[in-house]
Design a protein around this motif. Structure first.
Motif, PDB file in Angstrom:
ATOM      1  N   ALA A  93     -15.521 -10.044 -22.146  1.00 36.46           N
ATOM      2  CA  ALA A  93     -15.832 -11.098 -21.160  1.00 36.46           C
ATOM      3  C   ALA A  93     -14.595 -11.968 -20.933  1.00 36.46           C
ATOM      4  O   ALA A  93     -13.538 -11.458 -20.589  1.00 36.46           O
ATOM      5  CB  ALA A  93     -17.042 -11.907 -21.599  1.00 36.46           C
ATOM      6  N   CYS A  94     -14.711 -13.281 -21.179  1.00 34.56           N
ATOM      7  CA  CYS A  94     -13.567 -14.185 -21.009  1.00 34.56           C
ATOM      8  C   CYS A  94     -12.954 -14.589 -22.352  1.00 34.56           C
ATOM      9  O   CYS A  94     -12.116 -15.490 -22.414  1.00 34.56           O
ATOM     10  CB  CYS A  94     -13.978 -15.430 -20.244  1.00 34.56           C
ATOM     11  SG  CYS A  94     -14.661 -15.105 -18.613  1.00 34.56           S
ATOM     12  N   ASP A  95     -13.435 -13.953 -23.429  1.00 39.08           N
ATOM     13  CA  ASP A  95     -12.945 -14.246 -24.778  1.00 39.08           C
ATOM     14  C   ASP A  95     -13.096 -15.727 -25.127  1.00 39.08           C
ATOM     15  O   ASP A  95     -12.281 -16.294 -25.869  1.00 39.08           O
ATOM     16  CB  ASP A  95     -11.484 -13.813 -24.934  1.00 39.08           C
ATOM     17  CG  ASP A  95     -11.072 -13.675 -26.399  1.00 39.08           C
ATOM     18  OD1 ASP A  95     -11.953 -13.396 -27.237  1.00 39.08           O
ATOM     19  OD2 ASP A  95      -9.882 -13.867 -26.705  1.00 39.08           O
ATOM     20  N   GLU A 102      -9.242 -24.028 -25.348  1.00 35.10           N
ATOM     21  CA  GLU A 102      -8.506 -24.026 -24.084  1.00 35.10           C
ATOM     22  C   GLU A 102      -9.444 -24.305 -22.917  1.00 35.10           C
ATOM     23  O   GLU A 102      -9.099 -25.053 -21.986  1.00 35.10           O
ATOM     24  CB  GLU A 102      -7.829 -22.667 -23.904  1.00 35.10           C
ATOM     25  CG  GLU A 102      -7.024 -22.526 -22.631  1.00 35.10           C
ATOM     26  CD  GLU A 102      -6.411 -21.142 -22.486  1.00 35.10           C
ATOM     27  OE1 GLU A 102      -5.784 -20.885 -21.420  1.00 35.10           O
ATOM     28  OE2 GLU A 102      -6.547 -20.304 -23.410  1.00 35.10           O
ATOM     29  N   ASP A 103     -10.640 -23.725 -22.980  1.00 36.71           N
ATOM     30  CA  ASP A 103     -11.598 -23.925 -21.898  1.00 36.71           C
ATOM     31  C   ASP A 103     -12.137 -25.352 -21.875  1.00 36.71           C
ATOM     32  O   ASP A 103     -12.344 -25.928 -20.805  1.00 36.71           O
ATOM     33  CB  ASP A 103     -12.733 -22.916 -22.019  1.00 36.71           C
ATOM     34  CG  ASP A 103     -12.251 -21.478 -21.829  1.00 36.71           C
ATOM     35  OD1 ASP A 103     -11.203 -21.288 -21.175  1.00 36.71           O
ATOM     36  OD2 ASP A 103     -12.908 -20.569 -22.341  1.00 36.71           O
ATOM     37  N   VAL A 104     -12.335 -25.928 -23.041  1.00 41.35           N
ATOM     38  CA  VAL A 104     -12.760 -27.334 -23.091  1.00 41.35           C
ATOM     39  C   VAL A 104     -11.664 -28.233 -22.545  1.00 41.35           C
ATOM     40  O   VAL A 104     -11.933 -29.219 -21.848  1.00 41.35           O
ATOM     41  CB  VAL A 104     -13.152 -27.735 -24.530  1.00 41.35           C
ATOM     42  CG1 VAL A 104     -13.406 -29.247 -24.620  1.00 41.35           C
ATOM     43  CG2 VAL A 104     -14.378 -26.963 -24.986  1.00 41.35           C
ATOM     44  N   LEU A 454     -14.156 -21.584 -10.962  1.00 35.77           N
ATOM     45  CA  LEU A 454     -13.162 -22.548 -10.516  1.00 35.77           C
ATOM     46  C   LEU A 454     -11.797 -22.200 -11.098  1.00 35.77           C
ATOM     47  O   LEU A 454     -10.780 -22.728 -10.649  1.00 35.77           O
ATOM     48  CB  LEU A 454     -13.554 -23.957 -10.975  1.00 35.77           C
ATOM     49  CG  LEU A 454     -14.903 -24.498 -10.493  1.00 35.77           C
ATOM     50  CD1 LEU A 454     -15.221 -25.812 -11.197  1.00 35.77           C
ATOM     51  CD2 LEU A 454     -14.921 -24.675  -8.982  1.00 35.77           C
ATOM     52  N   VAL A 455     -11.813 -21.313 -12.087  1.00 31.69           N
ATOM     53  CA  VAL A 455     -10.593 -20.905 -12.779  1.00 31.69           C
ATOM     54  C   VAL A 455     -10.533 -19.381 -12.796  1.00 31.69           C
ATOM     55  O   VAL A 455     -11.506 -18.717 -13.164  1.00 31.69           O
ATOM     56  CB  VAL A 455     -10.560 -21.454 -14.223  1.00 31.69           C
ATOM     57  CG1 VAL A 455      -9.341 -20.938 -14.980  1.00 31.69           C
ATOM     58  CG2 VAL A 455     -10.598 -22.980 -14.222  1.00 31.69           C
ATOM     59  N   GLN A 456      -9.397 -18.829 -12.384  1.00 31.67           N
ATOM     60  CA  GLN A 456      -9.196 -17.384 -12.405  1.00 31.67           C
ATOM     61  C   GLN A 456      -8.855 -16.929 -13.821  1.00 31.67           C
ATOM     62  O   GLN A 456      -8.158 -17.622 -14.563  1.00 31.67           O
ATOM     63  CB  GLN A 456      -8.060 -17.020 -11.450  1.00 31.67           C
ATOM     64  CG  GLN A 456      -7.834 -15.529 -11.258  1.00 31.67           C
ATOM     65  CD  GLN A 456      -6.651 -15.269 -10.335  1.00 31.67           C
ATOM     66  OE1 GLN A 456      -5.666 -15.992 -10.355  1.00 31.67           O
ATOM     67  NE2 GLN A 456      -6.760 -14.225  -9.516  1.00 31.67           N
ATOM     68  N   MET A 462      -6.122 -12.474 -20.239  1.00 35.32           N
ATOM     69  CA  MET A 462      -7.076 -13.580 -20.408  1.00 35.32           C
ATOM     70  C   MET A 462      -6.479 -14.928 -20.012  1.00 35.32           C
ATOM     71  O   MET A 462      -7.069 -15.984 -20.288  1.00 35.32           O
ATOM     72  CB  MET A 462      -7.628 -13.662 -21.826  1.00 35.32           C
ATOM     73  CG  MET A 462      -8.484 -12.484 -22.224  1.00 35.32           C
ATOM     74  SD  MET A 462     -10.062 -12.462 -21.343  1.00 35.32           S
ATOM     75  CE  MET A 462      -9.989 -10.851 -20.570  1.00 35.32           C
ATOM     76  N   ALA A 463      -5.325 -14.919 -19.386  1.00 36.52           N
ATOM     77  CA  ALA A 463      -4.710 -16.182 -18.952  1.00 36.52           C
ATOM     78  C   ALA A 463      -5.601 -16.866 -17.927  1.00 36.52           C
ATOM     79  O   ALA A 463      -6.161 -16.222 -17.032  1.00 36.52           O
ATOM     80  CB  ALA A 463      -3.335 -15.925 -18.362  1.00 36.52           C
ATOM     81  N   ARG A 464      -5.739 -18.170 -18.056  1.00 31.24           N
ATOM     82  CA  ARG A 464      -6.541 -18.982 -17.152  1.00 31.24           C
ATOM     83  C   ARG A 464      -5.627 -19.661 -16.124  1.00 31.24           C
ATOM     84  O   ARG A 464      -4.648 -20.313 -16.515  1.00 31.24           O
ATOM     85  CB  ARG A 464      -7.291 -20.068 -17.906  1.00 31.24           C
ATOM     86  CG  ARG A 464      -8.626 -19.623 -18.527  1.00 31.24           C
ATOM     87  CD  ARG A 464      -8.469 -18.918 -19.844  1.00 31.24           C
ATOM     88  NE  ARG A 464      -9.735 -18.954 -20.581  1.00 31.24           N
ATOM     89  CZ  ARG A 464     -10.298 -17.913 -21.160  1.00 31.24           C
ATOM     90  NH1 ARG A 464      -9.707 -16.724 -21.138  1.00 31.24           N
ATOM     91  NH2 ARG A 464     -11.449 -18.043 -21.814  1.00 31.24           N
ATOM     92  N   THR A 465      -5.982 -19.543 -14.844  1.00 33.42           N
ATOM     93  CA  THR A 465      -5.228 -20.208 -13.788  1.00 33.42           C
ATOM     94  C   THR A 465      -6.191 -20.963 -12.880  1.00 33.42           C
ATOM     95  O   THR A 465      -6.986 -20.345 -12.178  1.00 33.42           O
ATOM     96  CB  THR A 465      -4.428 -19.195 -12.943  1.00 33.42           C
ATOM     97  OG1 THR A 465      -3.593 -18.411 -13.793  1.00 33.42           O
ATOM     98  CG2 THR A 465      -3.578 -19.924 -11.913  1.00 33.42           C
ATOM     99  N   PRO A 466      -6.162 -22.296 -12.898  1.00 31.16           N
ATOM    100  CA  PRO A 466      -7.061 -23.060 -12.022  1.00 31.16           C
ATOM    101  C   PRO A 466      -6.836 -22.723 -10.555  1.00 31.16           C
ATOM    102  O   PRO A 466      -5.708 -22.549 -10.101  1.00 31.16           O
ATOM    103  CB  PRO A 466      -6.692 -24.514 -12.327  1.00 31.16           C
ATOM    104  CG  PRO A 466      -6.161 -24.480 -13.723  1.00 31.16           C
ATOM    105  CD  PRO A 466      -5.406 -23.176 -13.804  1.00 31.16           C
ATOM    106  N   LYS A 467      -7.925 -22.636  -9.811  1.00 26.99           N
ATOM    107  CA  LYS A 467      -7.878 -22.383  -8.373  1.00 26.99           C
ATOM    108  C   LYS A 467      -7.825 -23.718  -7.624  1.00 26.99           C
ATOM    109  O   LYS A 467      -7.976 -24.798  -8.217  1.00 26.99           O
ATOM    110  CB  LYS A 467      -9.120 -21.591  -7.948  1.00 26.99           C
ATOM    111  CG  LYS A 467      -9.321 -20.283  -8.684  1.00 26.99           C
ATOM    112  CD  LYS A 467     -10.618 -19.606  -8.250  1.00 26.99           C
ATOM    113  CE  LYS A 467     -10.911 -18.359  -9.062  1.00 26.99           C
ATOM    114  NZ  LYS A 467     -12.185 -17.698  -8.672  1.00 26.99           N
ATOM    115  N   ALA A 468      -7.653 -23.617  -6.316  1.00 23.77           N
ATOM    116  CA  ALA A 468      -7.671 -24.835  -5.495  1.00 23.77           C
ATOM    117  C   ALA A 468      -8.993 -25.571  -5.648  1.00 23.77           C
ATOM    118  O   ALA A 468      -9.038 -26.804  -5.633  1.00 23.77           O
ATOM    119  CB  ALA A 468      -7.417 -24.475  -4.035  1.00 23.77           C
TER     120      ALA A 468
END
Length: 485
Positions: A93-95, A102-104, A454-456, A462-468
Motif C-alpha cells: 500500500a503506502c507503507d 512522515e504522514d503525520v 492530496l499527496v502523490q 514511496m516518496a510523498r509529493t504534495p499536490k496543488a
C-alpha cells in the motif's frame, strides 16, 4: 415538501458546472476576504469548525504479515485472480505502517486538526476473537501519541472493511454472533487507546460493505445475493449498537461515540415517474437501512418484511443507541432506474445531461451534500455531523513545477465546501470536514490506478509529493474559509 415533489422539481435544475460555483457563492451569506491584501472573496466557517483528513488501514498501512497481523478478507480477495485491477494488492500500500511519522508531519504542515484512521482488526486480534496482539496495538499507540504531539485529534474507526479472514471463515457479517465479537474487539482497543483518543467511530459505510461485499460480489469477501446483503446490513447495525452500549458504559462521558455512513441521495433517472419507485427502493437499501434503525428504531418501510425475517424481537432496541456524532461520507447522488437483474430490482443510470464527472465517471453534484445535510436536519433530529469523506479521483497532470497540478480536484473540493457552508447557514449541525484522502492509496477493486490523494505517492520509492490540492486545502484550513474562485 414531499420527497417526490422535491425530486421532480430539483431534477429540472441545471447540473452544477464551473458556472455553478458562482451560484454557490451567491447562496452563501458569509463573504469575507481570504487573506489581508487580496481581492478574492471567500466563505468562512465557524471558529470551532474541525478540519482534517481520513484514511483506512488496508488502503495505506501495508505490512500485512508483520508483527503478528493475520490476513483480512481483503488480503484474500486481492490475491484472488482477476478481482483487482492490474492484480494490485494492499501488501505494501503506502507503507504507512513504517512511514506514519512522515504522514503525520504532512497533516501538521497543512494545519489539520483531526485524523480519522481505522484500526486493522486482524492486526489487533489476528483470529478475530480471543488473544489480543500487543504488537498490533503498539503501532496504534505510537500513531496516537505522534498525532497528539502535533496537535491533531485522533479519530480511530474500529472497522473499515478489513474483517479478519478467520471470522469470515465463521460466517463473518452473515453470522449474528459477530455482534459480540465486534464488541469484545472494540473494548480491547478502547481500553488501550481510550485514555488519549476521545472520538471513536464504530463502522465505516456498513451499507457499502453489505451491498458490494455481500450482494454484488465486487468487494471482499465476494459474496452475492439479496438475503446475504440484508444479513450483512443487519448484523453490522446490531454489532454497532451492541458496541455503542458497551463503550458508553466503559467510557462514561469521556468519549465521543459515533459511526460513519455513506449517504447519497437517490434520484430517478431523468426525473421520470417510471423510475421513481426504483429510486425509493435504492434509497431504502443504501441510506435508510442504516439511518432508520439507528435514529428511529425501525426498519425502512420498503424493507421491513425482509429485515423481519432476519431480526430477533429485541434487535431494534439494541441498535437504536444514542450517538454523539454522525460521520457522513458523500461523493455524489445515485441515479436509479428499474433493472430486473439488479440486486433489488434497480440499477444505475445517467445523471442529468451536462453534469461534470470525476475520473471514475462519478457525477459531480455538490448540492447533493446540501440535500443530505438538510434531510438529517429535518428528519433525523439534526445530530452533530462531520463530513468524514469527500473527494475525487482525477488523472494526475504534472505541471512545470514537477508536481501534480490537480485543478479539477480543487474545484471539486471547493464546490462541496461551499455547499457545506451554505448548509451551516441554513441551520444544519455540521461541525467539521475531513477530506478523502491524504495519500494516493489502494482504491479497493480499482487498485492503484485511481488517485484520490492530496499527496502523490511514488509506487517504487514511496516518496510523498504534495499536490496543488494539498496547498489549497492547507490555505482553506489556515483561513478557515473557502475562496469562491
Amino acid at each position: 415538501m414531499r420527497r417526490r415533489t422535491f425530486l421532480k422539481t430539483a431534477l429540472k435544475a441545471t447540473a452544477v458546472t464551473a458556472a455553478g460555483t458562482a451560484a454557490f457563492a451567491a447562496l452563501s451569506r458569509k463573504p469575507v476576504q481570504a487573506a489581508p491584501g487580496t481581492a478574492v472573496p471567500s466563505t468562512s466557517f465557524p471558529d470551532d469548525f474541525l478540519w482534517g483528513v481520513s484514511t483506512s488501514s488496508y488502503q495505506i498501512e501495508g505490512a500485512v504479515a508483520e508483527d503478528g497481523r493475520a490476513p483480512s478478507v481483503w488480503d484474500t480477495f486481492s490475491h484472488s485472480y482477476g478481482r483487482i485491477a492490474n492484480g494490485d494488492t494492499g501488501d505494501v500500500a503506502c507503507d504507512h505502517y513504517h512511514r506514519y511519522a512522515e504522514d503525520v508531519d504532512l497533516m501538521a504542515r497543512a494545519g489539520m486538526k483531526a485524523y480519522r484512521f481505522s484500526i486493522a482488526w486482524p492486526r489487533v486480534m489476528p483470529q478475530g476473537t480471543g488473544a489480543v496482539n500487543a504488537k498490533g496495538l503498539d503501532f496504534y499507540d505510537r500513531l496516537t501519541d505522534t498525532l497528539l504531539a502535533k496537535g491533531i485529534q485522533p479519530w480511530p474507526c474500529l472497522f473499515h472493511w478489513d474483517l479478519p479472514q478467520a471470522l469470515q471463515d465463521r460466517g463473518g457479517w452473515t453470522n449474528r454472533d459477530i455482534a459480540g465479537w465486534f464488541t469484545d474487539y472494540a473494548l480491547a482497543v478502547t481500553a488501550r487507546l481510550g485514555d488519549r483518543a476521545k472520538h471513536w467511530v464504530m463502522l465505516n459505510e456498513p451499507s457499502v460493505v453489505a451491498i458490494f461485499g455481500h450482494g454484488t460480489g465486487g468487494h471482499a469477501p465476494g459474496l452475492t445475493g439479496r438475503e446475504t446483503c440484508l444479513k450483512a446490513i443487519h448484523h453490522q447495525n446490531l454489532a454497532q449498537g451492541t458496541a455503542l452500549a458497551a463503550l458508553r458504559k466503559a467510557g462514561g462521558r469521556n468519549w465521543q461515540l459515533g459511526t460513519v455512513l455513506s449517504l447519497q441521495p437517490s434520484w430517478p433517472v431523468g426525473g421520470l415517474d417510471s423510475n421513481y419507485p426504483a429510486s425509493l427502493m435504492w434509497d431504502a437499501v443504501w441510506n435508510r437501512s442504516c439511518l432508520d434503525p439507528l435514529f428511529k428504531g425501525r426498519f425502512p418501510e420498503l424493507l421491513e418484511a425482509d429485515f423481519a425475517r432476519i431480526a430477533k424481537p429485541d434487535d431494534l432496541a439494541r441498535i437504536n443507541q444514542p450517538v454523539d456524532f454522525l460521520g457522513v461520507n458523500y461523493y455524489s447522488r445515485m441515479h436509479q432506474q428499474p433493472d430486473l437483474q439488479g440486486l433489488f430490482g434497480t440499477g444505475y443510470g445517467s445523471a442529468p445531461e451536462g453534469t461534470r464527472k470525476t475520473g471514475m465517471d462519478w457525477p459531480v453534484e455538490p448540492d447533493g451534500l446540501s440535500e443530505i445535510l438538510a434531510e438529517l436536519q429535518e428528519k433525523y433530529g439534526n445530530p452533530p455531523v462531520y463530513v468524514t469523506e469527500n473527494g475525487a479521483d482525477y488523472p494526475d497532470s504534472i505541471g512545470p513545477s514537477g508536481r501534480v497540478e490537480d485543478r479539477d480536484r480543487i474545484a471539486y473540493l471547493r464546490d462541496h465546501l461551499l455547499a457545506a457552508a451554505k448548509s451551516i447557514d441554513e441551520g444544519c449541525n455540521l461541525k467539521g470536514y475531513m477530506a478523502w484522502t491524504l495519500l494516493d492509496n489502494f482504491e479497493w477493486s480499482e487498485g492503484y490506478r485511481r488517485h484520490f490523494g492530496l499527496v502523490q505517492v511514488d509506487r517504487k520509492t514511496m516518496a510523498r509529493t504534495p499536490k496543488a490540492s494539498y496547498d489549497w486545502y492547507a490555505s482553506v484550513i489556515r483561513n478557515n474559509a473557502v475562496p469562491l474562485a
